[in-house]
Scaffold this active site. Structure first.
Site, mmCIF file in Angstrom:
data_model
loop_
_atom_site.group_PDB
_atom_site.id
_atom_site.type_symbol
_atom_site.label_atom_id
_atom_site.label_comp_id
_atom_site.label_asym_id
_atom_site.label_seq_id
_atom_site.Cartn_x
_atom_site.Cartn_y
_atom_site.Cartn_z
ATOM 1 N N TRP A 45 0.823 -1.219 0.000
ATOM 2 C CA TRP A 45 0.000 0.000 0.000
ATOM 3 C C TRP A 45 0.853 1.263 0.000
ATOM 4 C CZ3 TRP A 45 -5.032 1.877 0.256
ATOM 5 C CH2 TRP A 45 -5.184 3.163 0.782
ATOM 6 N N MET A 46 0.391 2.306 -0.689
ATOM 7 C CA MET A 46 1.044 3.626 -0.658
ATOM 8 C C MET A 46 -0.009 4.709 -0.439
ATOM 9 S SD MET A 46 2.668 5.537 -4.024
ATOM 10 C CE MET A 46 4.388 5.139 -3.939
ATOM 11 N N ASN A 47 0.261 5.658 0.497
ATOM 12 C CA ASN A 47 -0.508 6.913 0.481
ATOM 13 C C ASN A 47 0.446 8.092 0.451
ATOM 14 O OD1 ASN A 47 -0.958 5.688 3.359
ATOM 15 N ND2 ASN A 47 -1.435 7.792 3.750
ATOM 16 N N ASP A 48 0.311 9.051 1.316
ATOM 17 C CA ASP A 48 0.978 10.358 1.157
ATOM 18 C C ASP A 48 2.448 10.328 0.727
ATOM 19 O OD1 ASP A 48 -1.298 10.604 2.671
ATOM 20 O OD2 ASP A 48 -0.362 11.650 4.339
ATOM 21 N N GLN A 64 4.088 7.074 2.615
ATOM 22 C CA GLN A 64 3.352 6.246 3.578
ATOM 23 C C GLN A 64 3.148 4.884 2.927
ATOM 24 O OE1 GLN A 64 1.620 7.442 7.008
ATOM 25 N NE2 GLN A 64 3.761 7.865 6.562
ATOM 26 N N ARG A 171 -0.242 16.288 13.792
ATOM 27 C CA ARG A 171 0.565 15.413 12.933
ATOM 28 C C ARG A 171 1.039 16.091 11.641
ATOM 29 N NH1 ARG A 171 -4.496 12.819 12.857
ATOM 30 N NH2 ARG A 171 -5.646 12.903 10.897
ATOM 31 N N GLU A 225 -4.781 18.236 7.526
ATOM 32 C CA GLU A 225 -3.720 17.256 7.377
ATOM 33 C C GLU A 225 -2.649 17.822 6.440
ATOM 34 O OE1 GLU A 225 -5.445 12.938 8.214
ATOM 35 O OE2 GLU A 225 -5.975 13.600 6.208
HETATM 36 C C1 FRU Z 1 -3.162 11.952 5.144
HETATM 37 C C2 FRU Z 1 -2.897 11.163 6.417
HETATM 38 C C3 FRU Z 1 -1.969 11.928 7.340
HETATM 39 C C4 FRU Z 1 -1.359 10.834 8.160
HETATM 40 C C5 FRU Z 1 -1.225 9.723 7.164
HETATM 41 C C6 FRU Z 1 -1.395 8.338 7.740
HETATM 42 O O1 FRU Z 1 -3.527 11.154 4.073
HETATM 43 O O2 FRU Z 1 -4.121 10.858 7.061
HETATM 44 O O3 FRU Z 1 -2.588 12.931 8.106
HETATM 45 O O4 FRU Z 1 -0.123 11.220 8.719
HETATM 46 O O5 FRU Z 1 -2.205 9.942 6.170
HETATM 47 O O6 FRU Z 1 -1.070 7.354 6.800
#
Ligand code: FRU
Length: 493
Positions: A45-48, A64, A171, A225
């Site tokens: 998985w990948m996010n930010d 992430q 955060r 965020e």
């Molecule tokens: C944004 C977020 C951030 C958090 C991260 C967790 O997409 O919710 O605020 O640090 O993703 O994966």
């Protein structure tokens, strides 16, 4: 644990996570929806995007990452580097959760988002340690590296507590240097208003809280965020990802920053991107002085999250951010992307009659780019439709529509294929006018539309069943002049 035990445990967890990614990557790489020239995780998985930085001649993109599945889970920091912002190379995972303030019982824990800076030859990452149910839930942590690959976590959090217990969220630290002092902006919220908290430090270790540098006007979300505050073109810009804001998932504000007072005063507020799949954008400053932005090309709650394909998530193309004289921001794809161009076709000075369709095909239907300039000013067309990715039977298509009288652009992905129906609209800023210039990138399951050199941008994931290259242009109600059209097949990276 003493420091060396801590470092050993970190190395062990990174090794396990890297092994899991490599074991799953063959399956992930053969998936039909792999993109051709966007950054994706090898598997998992990948996010930010996190820790964007230009360090020792290379662009670093951390992200992430959940290495153990294609669903969000305990967060690690994946890591890729590039010399040219086009060709990326994956490195070992940079951060794995190992500390009490990063490790929890459920999935809601890990090394959450943050940023990177270079100082005295070292690369330091600032990130949020998050553990659901722990008190405090979120703390700010740091980890440093000399080679930019192996990171040593600092022995304890640099910010162990939120400045206000009533804050929701603490955060996503973004750190930068201004006139010899370090500043850190952190996402938070209180009483229904998203906020950006500001800290400063002389030595990157002791941080002094300066207060709330900017906050929601009451309509801009209840928690901000991934804030990023930076100088741009003589002023400052703040970009953020508001939670629970009506009608927007990303915002920018441009205005003045008073460092002594710790106050950012916004003058222009608008969406950064008008498409549905653009979140948690972050910027870096490179050695050419460019402010480059990359965002997660996805969104929370997408129906595709529930697919099990061995991987999930991608980044947008890198875009240079520019401050325009009217205070609005433009995003322009970096010129390095021209390296991807393969076969091309071009047309110029063509009158397109109302009601008639002109069509072009590209050799590669998986990844292509085109730039078209239209003169609609002296013609009667009330609408210009540009159709992409149309299936033979006409059931699938992605349509960009321009309505000259309203300066309105529409990206209609309602018939793009699988996934949710999505239709996005934007009005061009007053300073942006004729001729209309569209610059479009399509990559297997994504579309990025840059209008008038990035004055308006749309980013959307689309999941067509069959890819068909090229485009069809149809003016309605009168003619338009196609001043120029260039189409390229794009190579995979
Ligand atoms: C944004 C977020 C951030 C958090 C991260 C967790 O997409 O919710 O605020 O640090 O993703 O994966």
């Amino acid at each position: 644990m003493n420091i060396s035990e801590q470092a050993q445990e970190h190395m062990k967890q990174i090794h396990l996570a890297d092994e899991a990614v490599s074991a799953a990557s063959d399956k992930a790489k053969s998936d039909e929806y792999r993109l051709q020239y966007h950054v994706m995780p090898p598997a998992g998985w990948m996010n930010d995007p996190n820790g964007l930085v230009h360090f020792k001649g290379e662009y670093h993109l951390f992200y992430q990452h959940h290495p153990y599945s294609d669903k969000w889970g305990p967060m690690h920091w994946g890591h890729a580097v590039s010399k040219d912002l086009v060709h990326w190379h994956h490195l070992p995972i940079a951060l794995a959760p190992t500390e009490p303030y990063e490790l929890g019982e459920t999935g809601g824990y890990g090394c959450w988002s943050g940023s990177a800076i270079e100082h005295e030859g070292e690369l330091t990452l600032f990130y949020t340690g998050h553990v659901d149910g722990r008190q405090p839930v979120e703390v700010q942590c740091a980890a440093s590296s000399v080679d930019g690959i192996v990171f040593r976590k600092h022995p304890s959090p640099v910010l162990p507590n939120s400045p206000d217990e009533e804050n929701v969220g603490f955060r996503d630290p973004k750190v930068w240097c201004h006139e010899g002092t370090w500043y850190m902006v952190i996402g938070s919220g209180k009483a229904g208003k998203g906020k950006a908290l500001l800290y400063r430090s002389e030595d990157l270790e002791k941080w002094e809280y300066m207060g709330v540098t900017a906050e929601s006007d009451g309509t801009q979300g209840d928690m901000w965020e991934c804030p990023d505050l930076f100088p741009l073109g003589g002023g400052h810009a703040l970009i953020l990802s508001p939670m629970n804001m009506e009608g927007a998932k990303n915002l920018y504000m441009t205005g003045e920053m008073d460092y002594a007072a710790g106050q950012f005063t916004p003058q222009v507020v608008a969406k950064l991107d008008h498409g549905p799949d653009f979140y948690a954008a972050q910027t870096l400053l490179d050695d050419q002085g460019r402010r480059i932005l990359i965002a997660w090309m996805d969104r929370w709650g997408s129906s595709m999250v529930n697919e099990s394909r061995g991987w999930y998530g991608a980044m947008t193309l890198p875009r240079e951010l520019l401050l325009k004289p009217d205070g609005t921001l433009a995003q322009v794809p970096v010129p390095e992307l021209e390296k991807l161009r393969g076969n091309s076709e071009s047309v110029s000075g063509m009158l397109l009659e109302g009601g008639q369709t002109a069509s072009w095909k590209t050799e590669d239907s998986q990844g292509f780019e085109w730039i078209a300039e239209f003169d609609c000013a002296d013609n009667a067309a009330y609408q210009l439709d540009i159709t992409l990715l149309a299936s033979e039977d006409g059931s699938e298509a992605t349509v960009i529509t321009y309505i000259p009288k309203e300066s309105k652009l529409i990206l209609d992905c309602n018939r793009s294929g699988r996934g949710e129906v999505q239709r996005s609209e934007a009005i061009l800023p007053a300073s942006s006018g004729e001729p209309l210039k569209l610059h479009v990138f399509v990559d297997r399951c994504s579309i990025e539309v840059f209008v008038n050199d990035g004055d308006v941008v749309f980013t959307s994931r689309i999941y067509p069943a069959v890819m068909s290259g090229g485009l069809q242009i149809k003016p309605e109600g009168g003619a338009v002049i196609l001043q120029s059209l260039n189409i390229w097949s794009l190579n995979r990276i």
